[in-house]
Design a protein around this motif. Structure first.
Motif, mmCIF file in Angstrom:
data_model
loop_
_atom_site.group_PDB
_atom_site.id
_atom_site.type_symbol
_atom_site.label_atom_id
_atom_site.label_comp_id
_atom_site.label_asym_id
_atom_site.label_seq_id
_atom_site.Cartn_x
_atom_site.Cartn_y
_atom_site.Cartn_z
ATOM 1 N N ILE A 174 1.115 -0.803 0.242
ATOM 2 C CA ILE A 174 0.149 0.512 -0.079
ATOM 3 C C ILE A 174 0.734 1.383 -0.241
ATOM 4 N N PHE A 175 1.105 1.034 0.585
ATOM 5 C CA PHE A 175 2.643 2.431 1.133
ATOM 6 C C PHE A 175 3.271 2.621 -0.604
ATOM 7 N N PRO A 176 4.471 2.396 -0.609
ATOM 8 C CA PRO A 176 5.028 2.133 -1.441
ATOM 9 C C PRO A 176 3.933 2.685 -3.032
ATOM 10 N N PHE A 177 3.260 1.909 -3.521
ATOM 11 C CA PHE A 177 1.618 2.445 -4.217
ATOM 12 C C PHE A 177 1.346 3.909 -4.248
ATOM 13 N N TYR A 178 1.275 4.208 -2.733
ATOM 14 C CA TYR A 178 0.838 5.195 -2.686
ATOM 15 C C TYR A 178 2.240 6.294 -3.033
ATOM 16 N N PHE A 179 2.795 6.126 -2.972
ATOM 17 C CA PHE A 179 3.686 7.906 -3.237
ATOM 18 C C PHE A 179 4.278 7.654 -4.355
ATOM 19 N N LEU A 180 3.783 6.524 -5.234
ATOM 20 C CA LEU A 180 4.848 6.164 -7.037
ATOM 21 C C LEU A 180 3.433 6.770 -7.565
ATOM 22 N N SER A 181 2.311 6.376 -7.294
ATOM 23 C CA SER A 181 1.402 7.072 -8.250
ATOM 24 C C SER A 181 0.658 8.219 -7.713
ATOM 25 N N GLU A 182 0.250 8.617 -6.010
ATOM 26 C CA GLU A 182 -0.701 9.726 -5.390
ATOM 27 C C GLU A 182 -1.582 9.110 -5.480
ATOM 28 N N TYR A 183 -1.970 8.192 -5.925
ATOM 29 C CA TYR A 183 -3.524 7.605 -5.134
ATOM 30 C C TYR A 183 -3.416 5.860 -4.030
ATOM 31 N N THR A 184 -4.353 6.133 -4.099
ATOM 32 C CA THR A 184 -4.258 4.630 -2.979
ATOM 33 C C THR A 184 -4.709 3.699 -3.828
ATOM 34 N N ILE A 185 -4.468 1.641 -3.140
ATOM 35 C CA ILE A 185 -4.684 0.855 -4.409
ATOM 36 C C ILE A 185 -6.266 0.907 -5.402
ATOM 37 N N VAL A 186 -7.070 1.013 -4.347
ATOM 38 C CA VAL A 186 -8.797 1.701 -4.608
ATOM 39 C C VAL A 186 -9.194 2.304 -4.813
ATOM 40 N N GLU A 187 -8.718 3.885 -4.988
ATOM 41 C CA GLU A 187 -8.362 5.087 -6.017
ATOM 42 C C GLU A 187 -8.228 4.580 -7.155
ATOM 43 N N ALA A 188 -6.966 4.323 -7.444
ATOM 44 C CA ALA A 188 -6.560 3.607 -8.580
ATOM 45 C C ALA A 188 -7.508 2.515 -9.217
ATOM 46 N N SER A 189 -8.247 1.702 -8.654
ATOM 47 C CA SER A 189 -9.500 0.898 -9.045
ATOM 48 C C SER A 189 -10.210 1.426 -9.248
ATOM 49 N N LEU A 190 -10.452 2.834 -8.569
ATOM 50 C CA LEU A 190 -12.715 3.387 -9.142
ATOM 51 C C LEU A 190 -11.768 4.223 -10.828
ATOM 52 N N LEU A 191 -10.597 5.239 -10.887
ATOM 53 C CA LEU A 191 -9.596 5.042 -12.152
ATOM 54 C C LEU A 191 -9.845 4.565 -12.820
ATOM 55 N N ALA A 192 -9.364 3.615 -12.739
ATOM 56 C CA ALA A 192 -9.559 2.446 -14.206
ATOM 57 C C ALA A 192 -10.501 2.110 -14.237
ATOM 58 N N VAL A 193 -11.783 1.635 -13.777
ATOM 59 C CA VAL A 193 -12.829 1.621 -13.781
ATOM 60 C C VAL A 193 -13.358 2.352 -15.353
ATOM 61 N N LYS A 194 -13.172 3.789 -14.504
ATOM 62 C CA LYS A 194 -13.796 4.836 -15.035
ATOM 63 C C LYS A 194 -13.026 5.049 -16.811
ATOM 64 N N THR A 195 -11.972 5.070 -16.801
ATOM 65 C CA THR A 195 -11.224 4.925 -17.721
ATOM 66 C C THR A 195 -10.911 3.811 -18.962
ATOM 67 N N TYR A 196 -10.643 2.655 -18.098
ATOM 68 C CA TYR A 196 -10.975 1.889 -19.278
ATOM 69 C C TYR A 196 -12.573 0.697 -19.548
ATOM 70 N N ARG A 197 -13.289 0.606 -18.188
ATOM 71 C CA ARG A 197 -14.529 -0.038 -18.254
ATOM 72 C C ARG A 197 -14.324 -0.969 -18.271
ATOM 73 N N TRP A 198 -15.181 -2.315 -19.091
ATOM 74 C CA TRP A 198 -15.365 -3.646 -18.858
ATOM 75 C C TRP A 198 -14.615 -4.375 -19.120
ATOM 76 N N PRO A 199 -13.168 -3.611 -19.744
ATOM 77 C CA PRO A 199 -11.512 -4.129 -19.938
ATOM 78 C C PRO A 199 -11.514 -5.081 -18.767
ATOM 79 N N VAL A 200 -11.138 -4.140 -18.016
ATOM 80 C CA VAL A 200 -10.489 -4.028 -16.440
ATOM 81 C C VAL A 200 -11.228 -5.554 -15.438
ATOM 82 N N ALA A 201 -12.289 -5.045 -15.612
ATOM 83 C CA ALA A 201 -13.556 -6.425 -15.133
ATOM 84 C C ALA A 201 -12.770 -7.673 -15.758
ATOM 85 N N LEU A 202 -12.862 -7.802 -16.899
ATOM 86 C CA LEU A 202 -12.379 -9.236 -18.024
ATOM 87 C C LEU A 202 -10.857 -9.760 -17.726
ATOM 88 N N ILE A 203 -10.244 -8.374 -17.212
ATOM 89 C CA ILE A 203 -9.096 -9.388 -16.876
ATOM 90 C C ILE A 203 -9.038 -9.409 -16.550
#
Length: 246
Positions: free
Chosen positions: A191-220
């Motif tokens: 969790i901590f290295p991910f936050y410092f490298l991306s400025e987002y938490t993992i849950v936040e990154a997953s929310l952004l990924a859903v907004k950006t890529y939609r169904w391919p994210v879920a299928l992968i």
């Protein structure tokens, strides 16, 4: 072989009705907590205001709890340290191994039970979130997007949930209680290295990924989950075949 597997699955699920009920109750509580963390996360990411909320709590909840939905974690063996000494899962498997039941049947039945528990608890968890978040949540994150988000995290849970039957029947009671602390440490280390490298938490990154890529994210994620489930089942087969039950 299929009939033996189905018989074992039915017998085990019938035997665990009470812990199943209490595990579902706790899952609802987790869902309410998840709702209280997701709502400010979406306002923070997609709204016009900067919202403070315990970001790391959201990551710990989703990363740590989601794979746990593949086990009846509110049951005697998980709640009592007597499991370290008594090792009830090993005793049960030793009994099954004394019967003329192929190892693949035993491993398949454990995996199917895990999948049933994971599916039911996951549905309860995400439905609880849907009914617990304020209506304004869906101004930022649509129902369709939340479905994709749920499938993404279900795929993650599926990839790791097979670890539960492996720990129960492939290791001893000491490892069953030690493994959650090891996994929690791994989660914190990620969790901590991910936050410092991306400025987002993992849950936040997953929310952004859903907004950006939609169904391919879920299928992968579901594809990775299926591969992970097969991997853990094969690992359990090998372990049951070679384990000493004395």
């Amino acid at each position: 072989m299929i009939h033996q597997t189905i018989w074992l699955v039915k017998k085990e699920l019938k035997y665990h009705r009470t812990p199943f009920f209490f595990t579902m109750v706790v899952t609802v509580i987790f869902g309410m907590l998840g709702a209280s963390l997701l709502e400010p996360a979406t306002r923070h990411l997609f709204g016009a205001e900067s919202v403070y909320y315990p970001k790391f709590a959201a990551d710990i909840l989703f990363i740590f709890a989601t794979p746990s939905f593949g086990a009846l974690f509110i049951s005697g063996p998980y709640l009592s340290y007597r499991t370290i000494k008594d090792d009830p899962f090993t005793k049960r498997m030793a009994f099954f191994r004394s019967l003329p039941i192929p190892v693949h049947v035993l491993a398949n039945s454990r995996t199917i039970i895990m999948l049933i528990i994971l599916a039911i608890l996951s549905v309860i968890y995400y439905l609880t979130i849907v009914f617990s978040v304020p209506a304004s949540f869906f101004d930022y994150f649509s129902i369709g997007e939340f479905l994709i988000f749920s499938l993404l995290w279900f795929g993650y849970g599926l990839a790791l949930a097979g670890m539960n039957p492996f720990l129960e029947y492939g290791t001893n009671g000491k490892m069953l209680h030690l493994a959650p602390f090891i996994f929690l440490g791994i989660c914190m280390a990620a969790i901590f290295p991910f936050y410092f490298l991306s400025e987002y938490t993992i849950v936040e990154a997953s929310l952004l990924a859903v907004k950006t890529y939609r169904w391919p994210v879920a299928l992968i994620a579901l594809g990775v989950g299926i591969v992970g489930s097969i991997f853990w089942k094969k690992l359990l087969v090998n372990r049951l075949r070679n384990r000493d039950y004395l």
